[in-house]
Design a protein around this motif. Sequence first.
Motif, PDB file in Angstrom:
ATOM      1  N   LEU A  11       0.087 -23.276  22.548  1.00 39.73           N
ATOM      2  CA  LEU A  11       0.203 -24.698  22.230  1.00 39.73           C
ATOM      3  C   LEU A  11       1.392 -24.847  21.279  1.00 39.73           C
ATOM      4  CD1 LEU A  11      -0.790 -27.659  22.035  1.00 39.73           C
ATOM      5  CD2 LEU A  11      -2.330 -26.883  20.202  1.00 39.73           C
ATOM      6  N   VAL A  12       2.312 -25.740  21.635  1.00 39.20           N
ATOM      7  CA  VAL A  12       3.511 -25.930  20.811  1.00 39.20           C
ATOM      8  C   VAL A  12       3.821 -27.426  20.738  1.00 39.20           C
ATOM      9  CG1 VAL A  12       5.060 -25.622  22.781  1.00 39.20           C
ATOM     10  CG2 VAL A  12       5.901 -25.159  20.473  1.00 39.20           C
ATOM     11  N   GLN A  13       4.429 -27.830  19.634  1.00 36.47           N
ATOM     12  CA  GLN A  13       4.798 -29.233  19.472  1.00 36.47           C
ATOM     13  C   GLN A  13       6.052 -29.560  20.278  1.00 36.47           C
ATOM     14  OE1 GLN A  13       5.146 -30.114  15.306  1.00 36.47           O
ATOM     15  NE2 GLN A  13       2.936 -30.307  15.049  1.00 36.47           N
ATOM     16  N   PRO A  14       6.212 -30.823  20.655  1.00 37.39           N
ATOM     17  CA  PRO A  14       7.456 -31.227  21.332  1.00 37.39           C
ATOM     18  C   PRO A  14       8.676 -30.841  20.499  1.00 37.39           C
ATOM     19  CG  PRO A  14       5.839 -32.974  21.481  1.00 37.39           C
ATOM     20  CD  PRO A  14       5.255 -31.942  20.560  1.00 37.39           C
ATOM     21  N   GLY A  15       9.690 -30.333  21.194  1.00 35.46           N
ATOM     22  CA  GLY A  15      10.887 -29.848  20.518  1.00 35.46           C
ATOM     23  C   GLY A  15      10.834 -28.389  20.136  1.00 35.46           C
ATOM     24  N   GLY A  16       9.675 -27.780  20.270  1.00 28.75           N
ATOM     25  CA  GLY A  16       9.504 -26.386  19.904  1.00 28.75           C
ATOM     26  C   GLY A  16       9.974 -25.426  20.982  1.00 28.75           C
ATOM     27  N   SER A  17       9.780 -24.148  20.698  1.00 29.27           N
ATOM     28  CA  SER A  17      10.224 -23.085  21.609  1.00 29.27           C
ATOM     29  C   SER A  17       9.098 -22.095  21.862  1.00 29.27           C
ATOM     30  CB  SER A  17      11.415 -22.334  21.009  1.00 29.27           C
ATOM     31  OG  SER A  17      12.529 -23.191  20.852  1.00 29.27           O
ATOM     32  N   PRO A  88       6.494 -32.644  26.524  1.00 27.99           N
ATOM     33  CA  PRO A  88       5.115 -32.702  27.033  1.00 27.99           C
ATOM     34  C   PRO A  88       5.025 -32.455  28.545  1.00 27.99           C
ATOM     35  CG  PRO A  88       5.454 -34.433  25.432  1.00 27.99           C
ATOM     36  CD  PRO A  88       6.801 -33.794  25.657  1.00 27.99           C
ATOM     37  N   GLU A  89       6.037 -32.876  29.276  1.00 29.17           N
ATOM     38  CA  GLU A  89       6.008 -32.677  30.730  1.00 29.17           C
ATOM     39  C   GLU A  89       6.227 -31.226  31.144  1.00 29.17           C
ATOM     40  OE1 GLU A  89       7.828 -34.911  28.988  1.00 29.17           O
ATOM     41  OE2 GLU A  89       9.840 -35.168  29.896  1.00 29.17           O
ATOM     42  N   ASP A  90       6.512 -30.357  30.209  1.00 29.77           N
ATOM     43  CA  ASP A  90       6.580 -28.920  30.490  1.00 29.77           C
ATOM     44  C   ASP A  90       5.197 -28.275  30.475  1.00 29.77           C
ATOM     45  OD1 ASP A  90       9.542 -28.818  28.482  1.00 29.77           O
ATOM     46  OD2 ASP A  90       9.444 -28.787  30.678  1.00 29.77           O
ATOM     47  N   THR A  91       4.198 -29.037  30.080  1.00 27.87           N
ATOM     48  CA  THR A  91       2.836 -28.511  30.049  1.00 27.87           C
ATOM     49  C   THR A  91       2.391 -28.099  31.441  1.00 27.87           C
ATOM     50  OG1 THR A  91       2.215 -29.826  28.123  1.00 27.87           O
ATOM     51  CG2 THR A  91       0.428 -29.090  29.572  1.00 27.87           C
ATOM     52  N   ALA A  92       1.965 -26.847  31.565  1.00 25.16           N
ATOM     53  CA  ALA A  92       1.585 -26.302  32.868  1.00 25.16           C
ATOM     54  C   ALA A  92       1.106 -24.866  32.687  1.00 25.16           C
ATOM     55  CB  ALA A  92       2.762 -26.321  33.831  1.00 25.16           C
ATOM     56  N   VAL A  93       0.542 -24.330  33.756  1.00 23.58           N
ATOM     57  CA  VAL A  93       0.328 -22.890  33.829  1.00 23.58           C
ATOM     58  C   VAL A  93       1.593 -22.278  34.434  1.00 23.58           C
ATOM     59  CG1 VAL A  93      -1.044 -21.015  34.784  1.00 23.58           C
ATOM     60  CG2 VAL A  93      -2.163 -23.149  34.090  1.00 23.58           C
ATOM     61  N   GLN A 114      -0.928 -20.225  30.085  1.00 22.22           N
ATOM     62  CA  GLN A 114      -0.940 -21.666  29.805  1.00 22.22           C
ATOM     63  C   GLN A 114       0.080 -22.024  28.726  1.00 22.22           C
ATOM     64  OE1 GLN A 114      -2.946 -24.309  31.188  1.00 22.22           O
ATOM     65  NE2 GLN A 114      -1.469 -25.543  30.023  1.00 22.22           N
ATOM     66  N   VAL A 115       0.904 -23.008  29.032  1.00 21.47           N
ATOM     67  CA  VAL A 115       1.806 -23.598  28.047  1.00 21.47           C
ATOM     68  C   VAL A 115       1.418 -25.058  27.884  1.00 21.47           C
ATOM     69  CG1 VAL A 115       4.188 -24.271  27.575  1.00 21.47           C
ATOM     70  CG2 VAL A 115       3.702 -22.024  28.565  1.00 21.47           C
ATOM     71  N   THR A 116       1.126 -25.440  26.655  1.00 25.80           N
ATOM     72  CA  THR A 116       0.758 -26.818  26.352  1.00 25.80           C
ATOM     73  C   THR A 116       1.708 -27.349  25.283  1.00 25.80           C
ATOM     74  OG1 THR A 116      -1.559 -26.378  26.861  1.00 25.80           O
ATOM     75  CG2 THR A 116      -1.073 -28.369  25.610  1.00 25.80           C
ATOM     76  N   VAL A 117       2.367 -28.448  25.602  1.00 19.98           N
ATOM     77  CA  VAL A 117       3.298 -29.075  24.670  1.00 19.98           C
ATOM     78  C   VAL A 117       2.691 -30.406  24.239  1.00 19.98           C
ATOM     79  CG1 VAL A 117       5.647 -29.845  24.256  1.00 19.98           C
ATOM     80  CG2 VAL A 117       5.206 -27.988  25.894  1.00 19.98           C
TER      81      VAL A 117
END
Length: 119
Positions: A11-17, A88-93, A114-117
């Motif tokens: 889980l990462v905040q928008p703008g993160g890496s 946020p739209e990068d959120t996906a498996v 899992q990547v959650t933005v």
Amino acid sequence: QVQLVESGGDLVQPGGSLRLSCAASGFTFNTYVMNWYRQAPGKERELVAGIRAYGGITNYADAVKGRFTISRDNAKSTVYLQMNSLKPEDTAVYYCNAYRGVPVTRDYWGQGTQVTVSS
């Protein structure tokens, strides 16, 4: 047996890496094209990035160009996906894929990470 083991999702905040890794075993890694795909809820799986077996030739989906970088270390049988400026739209498996067309088609998949933005 063939294994592709992804890691690095979080889980990462928008703008993160984030940096995803995929450790491969059970096949001749340096003869395969390596790809990262992703699948968001309710959407089809899509190709994010790919890298040739040799020469470092890469390709990217338009949505991630300039933000994501795929790389591979053939000595470690590992492929990476560096993801910057996450949205946020990068959120996906995210799935690791190994593909070879010749002499016989082979297509291997990992279990996904899992990547959650989100803020």
